[in-house]
Design an enzyme around this catalytic site. Structure first.
Site, PDB file in Angstrom:
ATOM      1  N   TYR A  98       0.833  -1.202   0.000  1.00 30.14           N
ATOM      2  CA  TYR A  98       0.000   0.000   0.000  1.00 30.14           C
ATOM      3  C   TYR A  98       0.865   1.248   0.000  1.00 30.14           C
ATOM      4  CZ  TYR A  98       0.946   0.904   4.979  1.00 30.14           C
ATOM      5  OH  TYR A  98       1.567   1.200   6.170  1.00 30.14           O
ATOM      6  N   ARG A 128       8.272   4.124  -4.643  1.00 28.47           N
ATOM      7  CA  ARG A 128       8.283   3.146  -3.547  1.00 28.47           C
ATOM      8  C   ARG A 128       7.280   2.023  -3.821  1.00 28.47           C
ATOM      9  NH1 ARG A 128       7.456   5.235   2.495  1.00 28.47           N
ATOM     10  NH2 ARG A 128       5.340   5.512   1.732  1.00 28.47           N
ATOM     11  N   ARG A 158      -7.998 -20.007  -2.249  1.00 32.57           N
ATOM     12  CA  ARG A 158      -6.965 -19.906  -1.214  1.00 32.57           C
ATOM     13  C   ARG A 158      -5.919 -21.005  -1.337  1.00 32.57           C
ATOM     14  NH1 ARG A 158      -5.282 -21.412   3.681  1.00 32.57           N
ATOM     15  NH2 ARG A 158      -4.413 -19.779   5.012  1.00 32.57           N
ATOM     16  N   HIS A 169      -1.404 -21.097  -0.507  1.00 27.35           N
ATOM     17  CA  HIS A 169      -0.227 -20.272  -0.231  1.00 27.35           C
ATOM     18  C   HIS A 169       0.566 -19.954  -1.496  1.00 27.35           C
ATOM     19  CE1 HIS A 169      -1.241 -21.430   3.803  1.00 27.35           C
ATOM     20  NE2 HIS A 169      -0.219 -20.765   4.324  1.00 27.35           N
ATOM     21  N   LYS A 187       6.551  -2.015   1.956  1.00 28.87           N
ATOM     22  CA  LYS A 187       5.357  -1.429   2.568  1.00 28.87           C
ATOM     23  C   LYS A 187       4.170  -2.378   2.379  1.00 28.87           C
ATOM     24  CE  LYS A 187       3.276   3.143   3.085  1.00 28.87           C
ATOM     25  NZ  LYS A 187       3.279   3.103   4.551  1.00 28.87           N
ATOM     26  N   LEU A 222      11.091   1.275   7.355  1.00 32.44           N
ATOM     27  CA  LEU A 222      10.556   1.677   6.059  1.00 32.44           C
ATOM     28  C   LEU A 222      11.210   3.009   5.687  1.00 32.44           C
ATOM     29  CD1 LEU A 222       8.265   1.117   3.886  1.00 32.44           C
ATOM     30  CD2 LEU A 222       7.030   2.922   5.091  1.00 32.44           C
TER      31      LEU A 222
END
Ligand code: PMP
Length: 291
Positions: free
Chosen positions: A33, A52, A100, A102, A149, A207
């Site tokens: 995000y 970024r 779903r 992994h 992030k 970050l």
């Protein structure tokens, strides 16, 4: 109030906006995000945020969902539809929707994109900055790749809540060596007795904040020295000033760490002046970094 959200290609009414239950962001926190400040209806440091974002996506091997220009247009349109003059725009990109598992989904799975925007009254931040904020210290129990992030923010959420319950605004993570890494949603800074700004190098453990990058430029212009090095919690508690940085928070003076007042317990002059100058220089500084 938020009126509209962008979700995978359309602008939905905010109250009705929804993602699929098998969005990998929802199931695995498999996404990234950005939060970009909005001032006067304009995005602050858009280019640095896009840089970024591309880096975060690259580290997780998620494709850019669309061109930077198209993404920028979506951010601006979301800001416009929500009538935001001062506030923030939030962008989330997940690995997409897939049953779903992994393992990464098939290569033709499109990344999922959500954008929201909301107004934040400028006066509320300024008022908080006049008083300064308190922080608490908590052990840094996050994974090593906090330079990405990601939306995987559970330790940050728990730390911020702990701060609130302790009457503080932010929690500073402290690593095994007793050094401060960063805040739960901000970068951490102190000012030494001789007026140098100290912040941890953005190589590992933090970050690389966009606001942090801009403060580097600002400091250079103001003739302030920056020491990019680790600093301990003890050094922070004995510092002349302390402050935190993040988009929308901008530069926020810290006046207390745990039970220790910083300086004379009121916002420091360097933090206060950096805050005052931030927006004057932000866009220009971003232009500099673009080169
Ligand atoms: N560190 C963390 C953990 C954060 O969540 C944030 C805010 N996104 C920051 C630092 C500050 O980054 P920026 O200046 O880009 O908002």
């Amino acid at each position: 109030m938020s009126r509209f959200a962008y979700v995978n290609g359309r602008y939905a009414r905010h109250a009705d906006a929804a993602i699929h239950i098998e969005d990998r962001g929802y199931q695995f926190a498999d996404g990234v995000y950005e939060v970009c400040e909005v001032r006067g209806g304009r995005l602050i440091d858009e280019r640095l945020h896009m840089d970024r974002l591309e880096r975060s996506l690259g580290e997780l091997r998620i494709a850019m969902p669309m061109s930077r220009a198209a993404l920028g247009a979506v951010l601006r349109e979301t800001v416009r539809r929500n009538l935001v003059r001062d506030g923030m725009v939030y962008l989330q990109v997940s690995r997409g929707v897939s049953p779903r598992n992994h393992l990464f989904p098939s290569a033709d799975t499109l990344p999922a994109v959500v954008v929201t925007a909301k107004s934040v009254a400028r006066a509320s931040g300024d008022k908080r900055a006049e008083a300064g904020v308190a922080v608490i210290s908590v052990p840094d129990n996050r994974w090593e790749r906090v330079d990405i992030k990601t939306v995987s923010l559970l330790p940050n959420v728990l730390a911020k809540q702990k701060a609130k319950e302790a009457g503080a605004y932010e929690a500073w993570f402290v690593d095994k060596d007793g050094n401060v890494t960063e805040g739960s949603s901000t970068n951490a800074w102190i000012v030494t007795a001789d007026g140098a700004l100290v912040t941890r190098p953005a190589t590992v453990g933090i970050l690389k904040g966009i606001t942090r990058t801009v403060v580097f430029e600002l400091a250079a212009r103001s003739g302030l020295r920056i020491e990019e090095r680790a600093f301990s919690l003890d050094e922070a508690k004995a510092a002349r000033e302390a402050f935190i940085t993040a988009a929308t928070t901008v530069v926020m003076p810290v006046v207390r760490i745990d039970d220790q007042a910083i300086g004379n317990g009121t916002p420091g002059s360097i933090a206060t002046s950096l805050r005052e100058h931030f927006h004057e220089f932000a866009e220009e500084a971003a232009a500099w970094s673009r080169g």
